[in-house]
Every structure is written in structure tokens, then in C-alpha cells.
Design an enzyme around this catalytic site. Structure first.
Site, mmCIF file in Angstrom:
data_model
loop_
_atom_site.group_PDB
_atom_site.id
_atom_site.type_symbol
_atom_site.label_atom_id
_atom_site.label_comp_id
_atom_site.label_asym_id
_atom_site.label_seq_id
_atom_site.Cartn_x
_atom_site.Cartn_y
_atom_site.Cartn_z
ATOM 1 C CG ASN A 10 -1.606 1.256 1.223
ATOM 2 O OD1 ASN A 10 -1.762 2.283 0.435
ATOM 3 N ND2 ASN A 10 -2.278 1.374 2.597
ATOM 4 C CE LYS A 12 0.008 3.403 4.668
ATOM 5 N NZ LYS A 12 0.152 3.538 6.140
ATOM 6 C CG HIS A 96 -5.511 2.019 5.236
ATOM 7 N ND1 HIS A 96 -5.226 3.163 6.203
ATOM 8 C CD2 HIS A 96 -4.667 1.045 5.127
ATOM 9 C CE1 HIS A 96 -3.891 2.606 6.366
ATOM 10 N NE2 HIS A 96 -3.635 1.668 5.870
ATOM 11 C CD GLU A 98 -2.609 5.456 6.796
ATOM 12 O OE1 GLU A 98 -2.620 5.853 5.322
ATOM 13 O OE2 GLU A 98 -1.807 5.089 7.303
ATOM 14 C CD GLU A 168 -3.262 -2.136 7.404
ATOM 15 O OE1 GLU A 168 -1.960 -2.392 6.824
ATOM 16 O OE2 GLU A 168 -3.714 -1.106 7.109
ATOM 17 N N GLY A 174 2.808 2.294 10.643
ATOM 18 C CA GLY A 174 3.841 3.427 10.693
ATOM 19 C C GLY A 174 4.755 3.668 12.030
ATOM 20 C CB SER A 214 5.740 -1.711 11.892
ATOM 21 O OG SER A 214 5.369 -0.480 12.216
HETATM 22 P P1 13P Z 1 3.335 0.592 7.613
HETATM 23 O O1 13P Z 1 3.694 -0.786 7.105
HETATM 24 O O2 13P Z 1 4.190 1.710 7.040
HETATM 25 O O3 13P Z 1 3.514 0.282 9.212
HETATM 26 O O4 13P Z 1 1.817 0.866 6.889
HETATM 27 C C1 13P Z 1 0.911 -0.333 7.258
HETATM 28 C C2 13P Z 1 -0.171 -0.067 6.581
HETATM 29 O O5 13P Z 1 -1.023 0.808 6.814
HETATM 30 C C3 13P Z 1 -0.534 -0.724 5.288
HETATM 31 O O6 13P Z 1 -1.752 -0.582 4.671
#
Ligand code: 13P
Length: 253
Positions: A10, A12, A96, A98, A168, A174, A214
């Protein structure tokens, strides 16, 4: 049925169209005709068409990061599932954290989007996960089960082969703080149990459940060693060819 592991990057809001094409060109070189794991990239909307062109005839699948639930109409700024199918996507990431946090997505809008994705012949990657506060309150399983149940509301068994769930935990996204393999497994097993009651036990065995938060080359192998972890949804580490390729080619323990 054996569940083929699915590793999705992903991206983003990262990479221009040109950067995206360079990236997948290199990723394809690196992975060759690797087929043991399904590799998926989810670039921003603007890069989908040129990346699709680049991936033609290869083994890497394309995903979008979001879509709207109507097929077309006066919805300024939105992109529909049929448009994503037209451009060559196979998957769409839905709900997601976010999007839930910054763009007002709820279990209800997630459900509408999941249905739109399925009726366009695409596969949803449905994201669920608890916050740190919810985990500390001991509400993890309850929160995640609600998100799964509401996200899948109204679907029948014909949807089973198309569905991917991504667990997640928000506190692991992150932050560099991965859930331990045991913490992730516990939630994955409860999701699979719930899927048995929503669909049927055989169907639940066929649905792939990814872990996200992560995931790195250094922790993917032990996560993938858990019986109910069937892949990863990777943010940061998917932006680098070498590290994403290592995740795709995780070592079986
Ligand atoms: P990270 O791997 O940067 O922690 O992000 C995870 C994520 O949100 C994947 O959709």
C-alpha cells in the site's frame, strides 16, 4: 484449499506516475516469474493506468487504495469500481484506518464500497483494526469483529473466493511497533472463527487474512509462520524494491 499468501504494497500518497513505473519495472526484474506468493501493488490513482500497462502479462497484480460505491454520476472527485476494473485493477483496498480517521469512513460506507467492488468483479481488501486505547481496554476482539461483521453485511457465500481481510492494529501502523506474531495470530484466529459463522467453515478456511502494521523484511518470516496469517499489507517497506521483494519471498519456517 491452500491459501496462496498475498503480499500487498500500500503505497499510500507516495510516488508520481513516472516513479511508480520505474519502481514496478525494477520490482518485476527482481521477482522474475515468482509465483509462490501473490504480489500486489497499490499505487495512487494517478499512477494506476501507466503501472497497469507496465504489469501486463506479468505476475504482479494491481490494486487501488479506495473507491466510491456508485458506478457513475455527479460525485465530484470520486472514482468508481468499474473505472478501476477498466484500468486493470484486481483489488481495491477498502476501509483503511487512515480513510476511517481522516475521510469519515464508517462500517456502513465500508460495506457499501465492498458491495460495489464485488459487483464490479473486483476483490476487496477489507481493513480492520483497533486503536491502542481500545487494545488497552481489552476491546480488541470485539472492535475487530464488529468491523468485519458490518463490513460483510448482506454478502453471501458467492463472495468468499473474492474476499481478503487485512488486520491492521492502528498502533502498529507506521510506528515501527509490530504486533507480536502471537498477538496477531490471536486476532486472526478470532476473525476466521467469525467468518465461519458468517459464511461456513470451508469458506472461512479459504479467505486470506493479511496482517499489516510495520511489516519489514526482518519480521515477516515469523509473522507468516502463524497458521492464520496469510499475507501482509505493507506500507513503508513496500516503497523500496529490495525490501518489498524480500517480503514477497518470505522464508517459510
Ligand atoms: P506501515 O507498514 O508503514 O506500518 O503501514 C501499514 C499500513 O497501513 C498498510 O496499509
Amino acid at each position: 484449499m491452500m491459501r496462496t499468501p498475498i503480499m500487498a504494497g500500500n503505497w499510500k500518497m507516495h510516488k508520481t506516475a513516472r516513479e511508480a513505473v520505474d519502481f514496478v519495472t525494477n520490482l518485476q526484474k527482481e521477482l522474475g516469474d515468482w509465483k509462490e506468493t501473490e504480489a500486489v501493488v497499490a499505487p495512487p490513482f494517478m499512477a494506476l493506468a501507466p503501472v497497469a500497462e507496465c504489469l501486463k502479462g506479468g505476475t504482479i497484480a494491481l490494486a487501488a487504495q479506495n473507491c466510491f460505491w456508485e458506478e457513475q454520476g455527479a460525485y465530484t472527485g470520486e472514482v468508481s469500481a468499474p473505472m478501476l476494473r477498466d484500468v486493470g485493477c484486481r483489488y481495491v483496498i477498502i476501509g483503511h484506518s487512515e480513510r476511517r480517521a481522516y475521510f469519515g469512513e464508517t462500517d456502513e460506507t465500508v460495506n457499501k464500497k465492498v458491495k460495489a467492488v464485488l459487483s464490479s468483479g473486483l476483490q476487496p481488501i477489507i481493513c480492520v483494526g483497533e486503536s491502542l486505547e481500545e487494545r488497552e481496554r481489552g476491546d480488541t476482539v470485539q472492535i475487530v469483529e464488529r468491523q468485519v461483521k458490518e463490513g460483510l453485511k448482506g454478502l453471501d457465500e458467492t463472495a468468499v473466493p473474492s474476499i481478503v481481510i487485512a488486520y491492521e492494529p492502528l498502533w502498529a501502523i507506521g510506528t515501527g511497533k509490530t504486533a507480536t506474531p502471537e498477538q496477531a495470530q490471536e486476532v486472526h484466529a478470532s476473525i476466521r472463527g467469525l467468518l465461519s459463522s458468517i459464511f461456513n467453515p470451508e469458506g472461512a478456511q479459504d479467505i486470506r487474512i493479511q496482517y499489516g502494521g510495520s511489516v519489514k523484511p526482518g519480521n515477516v518470516d515469523e509473522l507468516m509462520a502463524q497458521p492464520d496469517i496469510d499475507g501482509a499489507l505493507v506500507g513503508g517497506a513496500s516503497l523500496d524494491v529490495e525490501s518489498f521483494a524480500r517480503i514477497v519471498r518470505f522464508e517459510k519456517k
